[in-house]
Design a protein around this motif. Structure first.
Motif, short mmCIF file in Angstrom:
data_model
loop_
_atom_site.label_atom_id
_atom_site.label_comp_id
_atom_site.label_asym_id
_atom_site.label_seq_id
_atom_site.Cartn_x
_atom_site.Cartn_y
_atom_site.Cartn_z
N HIS A 63 1.34 15.09 -4.53
CA HIS A 63 0.42 16.08 -3.97
C HIS A 63 1.17 17.14 -3.17
O HIS A 63 0.93 18.33 -3.31
CB HIS A 63 -0.62 15.40 -3.09
CG HIS A 63 -1.49 16.36 -2.36
ND1 HIS A 63 -2.54 17.01 -2.95
CD2 HIS A 63 -1.45 16.82 -1.08
CE1 HIS A 63 -3.10 17.82 -2.09
NE2 HIS A 63 -2.47 17.71 -0.94
N ASN A 64 2.10 16.68 -2.32
CA ASN A 64 2.87 17.63 -1.51
C ASN A 64 3.62 18.61 -2.40
O ASN A 64 3.66 19.81 -2.13
CB ASN A 64 3.85 16.88 -0.60
CG ASN A 64 3.15 16.21 0.55
OD1 ASN A 64 1.98 16.53 0.83
ND2 ASN A 64 3.81 15.29 1.20
N TRP B 146 2.15 2.09 -3.31
CA TRP B 146 1.11 2.67 -4.15
C TRP B 146 0.86 4.12 -3.76
O TRP B 146 0.72 5.01 -4.60
CB TRP B 146 -0.18 1.86 -4.01
CG TRP B 146 -1.37 2.49 -4.66
CD1 TRP B 146 -1.70 2.43 -5.97
CD2 TRP B 146 -2.36 3.29 -4.02
NE1 TRP B 146 -2.84 3.14 -6.20
CE2 TRP B 146 -3.27 3.69 -5.01
CE3 TRP B 146 -2.57 3.72 -2.71
CZ2 TRP B 146 -4.37 4.49 -4.74
CZ3 TRP B 146 -3.66 4.52 -2.44
CH2 TRP B 146 -4.55 4.90 -3.44
N ALA B 147 0.84 4.38 -2.44
CA ALA B 147 0.43 5.70 -1.97
C ALA B 147 1.56 6.73 -2.05
O ALA B 147 1.31 7.90 -2.32
CB ALA B 147 -0.07 5.60 -0.52
N VAL C 146 0.84 -1.21 0.00
CA VAL C 146 0.00 0.00 0.00
C VAL C 146 0.87 1.25 0.00
O VAL C 146 0.60 2.23 -0.69
CB VAL C 146 -0.94 0.00 1.21
CG1 VAL C 146 -1.70 1.31 1.30
CG2 VAL C 146 -1.90 -1.15 1.12
N PHE C 147 1.93 1.19 0.78
CA PHE C 147 2.82 2.35 0.89
C PHE C 147 3.40 2.70 -0.48
O PHE C 147 3.46 3.86 -0.86
CB PHE C 147 3.93 2.03 1.89
CG PHE C 147 4.80 3.20 2.22
CD1 PHE C 147 4.31 4.23 3.00
CD2 PHE C 147 6.09 3.27 1.74
CE1 PHE C 147 5.11 5.30 3.30
CE2 PHE C 147 6.89 4.34 2.05
CZ PHE C 147 6.40 5.36 2.83
N VAL D 236 1.20 21.08 -3.84
CA VAL D 236 0.78 22.08 -2.87
C VAL D 236 1.87 23.11 -2.65
O VAL D 236 1.62 24.31 -2.65
CB VAL D 236 0.42 21.39 -1.53
CG1 VAL D 236 0.27 22.41 -0.43
CG2 VAL D 236 -0.85 20.59 -1.69
N ARG E 70 1.87 9.19 -4.94
CA ARG E 70 0.72 10.10 -4.96
C ARG E 70 0.85 11.16 -3.88
O ARG E 70 0.57 12.35 -4.12
CB ARG E 70 -0.57 9.30 -4.76
CG ARG E 70 -0.99 8.54 -5.99
CD ARG E 70 -2.11 7.56 -5.67
NE ARG E 70 -2.60 6.95 -6.89
CZ ARG E 70 -1.97 5.98 -7.53
NH1 ARG E 70 -0.82 5.53 -7.06
NH2 ARG E 70 -2.46 5.47 -8.64
N ILE E 71 1.27 10.72 -2.70
CA ILE E 71 1.41 11.69 -1.61
C ILE E 71 2.50 12.70 -1.94
O ILE E 71 2.32 13.91 -1.80
CB ILE E 71 1.75 10.95 -0.29
CG1 ILE E 71 0.57 10.06 0.12
CG2 ILE E 71 2.10 11.94 0.81
CD1 ILE E 71 0.89 9.09 1.23
#
Lengths: 191, 332, 251, 222
Positions: free
Chosen positions: C59-60, C51-52, C48-49, C63, C55-56
């Motif tokens: 996004h950061n 995969w995420a 999961v990590f 931003v 994306r994280i």
């Protein structure tokens, strides 16, 4: 130094662990019937919080930069086992202290405040000293809330509380009122 | 102690033969000069706000309280005091709501008169302050015609007040904290400054307080210990940090007088033993100075009293070895 | 299985088992069960990590880029520079993780537009984190955006979305002076505070001033290596800000 | 287990009769901390639902394999895994909400509701029943979170899920989204439930202070 002082004040009064951050609510609502018990519970909490903070500092320095995904699991596992080890050590070294605090230790390990401290300390990027002061402040704040609540509840025990408020209703309203009173500390020593 | 006879009246029962209603109605009387000053300075707005707060308290007591409990006058006192701590321009529905909260959650939920932990009026005020921070910190200027409203008192329930047409001012403490300007002492004493309805006229408050103290309806130790602590502490700090205000300014500004004389001395929520009264008053004094000088808010009397209210059970434990049956010794 | 029999069966089975054997047998099982569970859990988490994570991170980065663009008045791209010792550099010698950093923004023509920096200090309730843009050439703050705050909703929290207040930071001389609405004199260094939220407004102003106090020197010198032409005006301006401070000191 | 319950009972029990928050008073930390807005409350509810369902299914499936002595450690491991997954997914999918929930997503690990259901139900029952129980309890939690979140956002901000409902002139009750508002709201709901139950059943208990109270009460506390 000034920053450490602010961290302490913030965790104990301004953003009180229990009354503003809602950490350690289980003992706050569950073990706050008697002042004597509340004091001991608070002490045991301070103790475990300090151990937690030290553990978290170590994990954050040496382990988690390499395996960030293990954060949560390592916090839980390491804190729980460390508290267990300390519990055994206290039992051996000071049976009196164990009688005072020991029975609370297993309860505390799965308490919001402990994991909450670990997560807040990490999220805010506190280092070793900052984390330690944060833990002490949080523990003092938690104890303060717990003892105040217990002394009020001992008094209210004797009042003709309406039947609808007998159980948790009155306790929550009291908690809200305490939280309201603690808002007076907002912004304390921030500038 | 061998054969204690319990008289099951509500808690303010250590002061001798006077009945609760009689004491309470005397307190209402002693508030008259303060209310007069409020009307003098703030015009009809003062009447409306105080009436709305009192109505909220009285209606709540009538609907949810035990039968006949209105007669003791405590709900009226709570309402008057709550009204006196509010700014003149506040919408009336807010004052009314504060009254409901004060009596409902500040008193009745504990079982009614004599059993509550926090001063109901201040709890209501703290609730309003947290709920409507902007309305509760908008201070009308004292200038202008007497009969004009000091703000949008008649805003519809649950609706915001229209922006005030009159110039808004600041309280002496606000001026001190945020602008570093002093207000003249004479103005503070007679009360022609910005502030809550009943807090500005120090002379009138002391007048009412002296009457109550003479009739022994309030424990003089509490206001005296608060005044002493605030004066000494702030004067010491003033010597070392001259930019901080001195003792006189601290004593006569803000809600200190009103709080110390009428709120902190509430018999139900203050300690019963003399020693406890000194500790309690001292604690309020220290908290007031700390919050005023180093807190984010300009004024801290309300929070200081509420915080010490929450400590009263603890103080009582420490100063009175037995909780019950010691009333006569304590009063002597 | 009726209710009455149940406890009897339990005691029988409990008493019949020879305890040492069972402990011996289960201790291996205990460890192996936990080990297997741990391994499976680890695998699931890592999957999961993986995969995420992208994306994280994406996004950061978005931003941050948006915030930098925001506070630097529409910079096209930015470059992260680290404070290594006493000077800024794009390629520090030490590990970047622990280093202070600022972001230098460039406009469409590749000209440096300004420096965006993060700063945080206690506000009314909790720490306020913000990003602000600074133009070393003029010594002005050219934009401000609150990244994280926990101020009173509807009041102090206005520092994050009150466009009038945020607009105040669009070209204002340093050090900033907070003034109340009806007391503004229109000075170049004045920031009009939010009515009713003076504490939070003041905190924002103080955060920016403190951050500049601490870091303006190395920022200025790094800036002069980027735009030699701007160096003189930067020096002139720092003289200007001293007078500002002197005149503001009496307030 | 004194009596077999029907599947309907397994499902419905957690929603009202044994509502984890309102009746059992478990999981109060998230109920108070993140219900300032409906979207935070809903996200938190769904995340907890997911963790609860996943853990229950897993624990019920492997209940015969997990030795009794290490069951709590095993449960915590399972729960922590699901929470880490939920945390990462939320961070990747709804970063803004994840940010405002802060450390309260990882704190699901110590939510007593989840561990409680594993110990009390999932470890003793079939996968099907454990699933139903988890769904019921999870719904009970989501519903409570929604009630809390709705009350607090409506009064505290005049909006519901961000949509203004009361018009532009509504004066928000800021206290509702502050910590004291959390305590007061939950206190109010509990008072309401007690009132409702008292209305339908139980006669009012006698006053605690009948006339013949002895002095021992005062002495025992010191």
């Amino acid at each position: 130094m000034k920053e450490l002082f602010w961290i302490f004040i913030s965790a104990s009064l301004v953003s009180n662990f229990t009354l503003a951050l809602f950490l350690g609510l289980c003992p706050f609502l569950g073990v706050s019937g008697k002042v004597a018990t509340a004091v001991r519970m608070g002490m045991a909490n301070i103790f475990v919080l300090v151990i937690t903070s030290l553990t978290v500092s170590a994990l954050n320095t040496w382990v988690l930069p390499h395996a960030p995904y293990l954060q949560l699991i390592s916090f839980i596992v390491v804190i729980a086992s460390l508290v267990q080890i300390v519990e055994m050590a206290i039992k051996k070294l000071s049976p009196t202290l164990f009688r005072e605090l020991g029975i609370f230790l297993p309860l505390i390990t799965t308490n919001c405040a402990i994991l909450g401290l670990a997560l807040f300390q990490t999220n805010r990027g506190y280092g070793f000293m900052e984390g330690l002061v944060f833990a002490l402040g949080g523990g003092v704040g938690l104890t303060l809330a717990l003892v105040l609540m217990a002394s009020i509840r001992e008094t209210v025990e004797l009042a003709d509380v309406p039947s609808v408020a007998r159980n948790m209703g009155l306790v929550l309203i009291l908690a809200g009122s305490l939280s309201l009173a603690f808002m007076g500390f907002a912004g304390l020593f921030s500038s | 102690m061998e054969n204690p006879r319990f008289e099951l009246t509500a808690s303010p029962h250590i002061k001798g033969p006077d009945s609760t209603p009689r004491i309470m109605w005397s307190v209402v009387g002693s508030l008259a000069p303060v209310i007069f000053a409020a009307i003098w300075y703030f015009g009809p707005s003062a009447v409306f706000v105080i009436a709305a707060a009192t109505l909220g308290c009285v209606l709540t007591e009538r609907v949810f309280g035990p039968g006949g409990s209105l007669k003791d006058g405590s709900a009226v006192i709570t309402g008057l005091l709550l009204g006196l701590t509010l700014p003149a321009g506040i919408p009336l529905w807010m004052a009314f709501l504060g009254g409901i909260f004060a009596i409902g959650l500040g008193k009745l939920i504990f079982g009614g008169l004599g059993q509550n932990v926090f001063n109901p009026a201040l709890l209501g005020r703290a609730f309003l302050q947290a709920a409507f921070p902007e309305a509760l910190t908008t201070w009308p200027n004292v200038s202008g015609p007497w009969w004009a409203l000091r703000g949008d008192n008649f805003a519809l329930p649950f609706m915001s007040a229209n922006p005030v047409a009159t110039v808004t001012g600041a309280t002496p403490l606000g001026l001190m904290k945020f602008e570093g300007t002093h207000t003249e002492l004479a103005k503070l004493i007679i009360g022609s400054t910005g502030g809550s309805l009943g807090e500005t006229a120090a002379v009138m408050i002391l007048l009412g307080g002296a009457y109550l103290a003479l009739k022994k309806y309030l424990d003089w130790r509490i206001p005296i210990s608060i005044f002493l602590t605030v004066a000494v502490l702030s004067q010491i700090i003033h010597v070392f940090m001259p930019e901080e205000p001195g003792a006189l300014f601290m004593l006569f500004s803000g809600g200190l007088m009103l709080g110390a004389v009428f709120m902190a001395t509430d018999m139900v929520t203050s300690p019963t033993a003399p020693k406890g009264a000194w500790i309690y008053g001292g604690g309020i004094g220290v908290l007031v100075v700390v919050i005023r000088l180093w807190g984010g808010l300009p004024e801290g009397v309300m929070y200081a009293i509420l915080l010490m209210n929450s400590l009263v059970p603890f103080i009582n434990r420490a100063t009175q070895p037995r909780l019950f049956g010691t009333g006569k010794e304590a009063a002597a | 299985m009726s209710e009455q029999k149940l406890p009897v069966i339990e005691t029988e089975s409990g008493g019949a088992q020879p305890p040492p054997v069972q402990v011996e047998a289960s201790s291996v099982r205990l460890i192996s069960t936990l080990a297997v569970a741990g391994a499976l859990a680890g695998m699931a988490i890592v999957m999961v990590f993986q995969w995420a994570k992208p994306r994280i991170d994406k996004h950061n980065a978005e931003v941050l880029a948006a915030a930098v663009t925001d506070v630097l008045g529409g910079a096209q791209r930015y470059e992260t520079v680290f404070l290594d010792g006493d000077h800024f550099t794009t390629e520090p010698q030490s590990d970047t993780a622990g280093l202070d950093r600022v972001y230098v923004g460039y406009d469409a023509n590749g000209q440096p537009r300004g420096v965006a920096m993060e700063a945080g200090e206690p506000g009314f309730q909790d720490v306020i984190d913000l990003l602000f843009g600074f133009d070393p050439a003029t010594g002005d703050v050219i934009g401000m955006k609150v990244l994280n705050s926990n101020e009173t909703p509807g009041l102090g929290a206005k520092i994050t979305y009150d466009s009038t207040f945020i607009g105040e930071f669009n070209g204002v001389g340093t050090p900033l002076q907070g003034v109340k609405k009806d007391r503004a004199k229109g000075g170049h260094d004045e920031v009009v505070m939010i009515t009713g939220a003076t504490i939070s407004s003041r905190a924002v102003i103080k955060i920016i001033n403190d951050r500049l106090d601490a870091i303006e020197q190395p920022v200025d010198s790094y800036w002069s290596t980027l735009a030699p032409a701007a160096a003189t005006s930067a020096a002139a301006k720092s003289g200007g800000s001293v007078t500002n401070a002197a005149s503001g000191g009496g307030l | 287990m004194s009596r077999r319950t029907t599947p309907q009972e397994d499902f419905i029990r957690g929603i009202w009769k044994e509502n984890p928050v309102l009746v059992q008073l478990l999981g109060l930390c998230p109920t108070l901390a993140v219900t300032g807005t409906v979207d935070n409350a809903l996200t938190m509810g769904i995340a907890t639902f997911f963790v609860l369902l996943g853990s229950s299914v897993l624990v019920a499936t492997f209940k015969s394999v997990i030795p009794k002595e290490v069951r709590i450690s095993a449960y915590i491991l399972v729960i922590a895994t699901f929470v880490t997954i939920a945390d990462n997914v939320l961070h990747a999918v709804v970063p803004e909400i994840h940010k405002s929930l802060g450390p309260f997503v990882p704190l699901i690990v110590v939510n007593c509701i989840i561990l409680g259901r594993q110990e009390a139900f999932a470890s003793k029952n079939t996968v099907g029943r454990a699933t139903l129980d988890a769904i019921g309890t999870g719904f009970g939690f989501i519903i409570t979170m929604m009630i809390m979140g709705s009350m607090r956002e409506l009064l505290g901000n005049g909006t519901w899920l961000g949509y203004p409902l009361f018009g532009a002139h509504f004066e928000p009750w800021v206290i509702m989204v502050l910590p004291p508002g959390g305590f007061f709201t939950l206190g109010f709901i509990l008072l309401g439930i007690a009132w409702w139950k008292g209305r339908t059943a139980v006669p009012v208990r006698p006053r605690r202070w009948p006339h013949g109270v002895t002095t021992e009460v005062g002495g025992s506390t010191s």
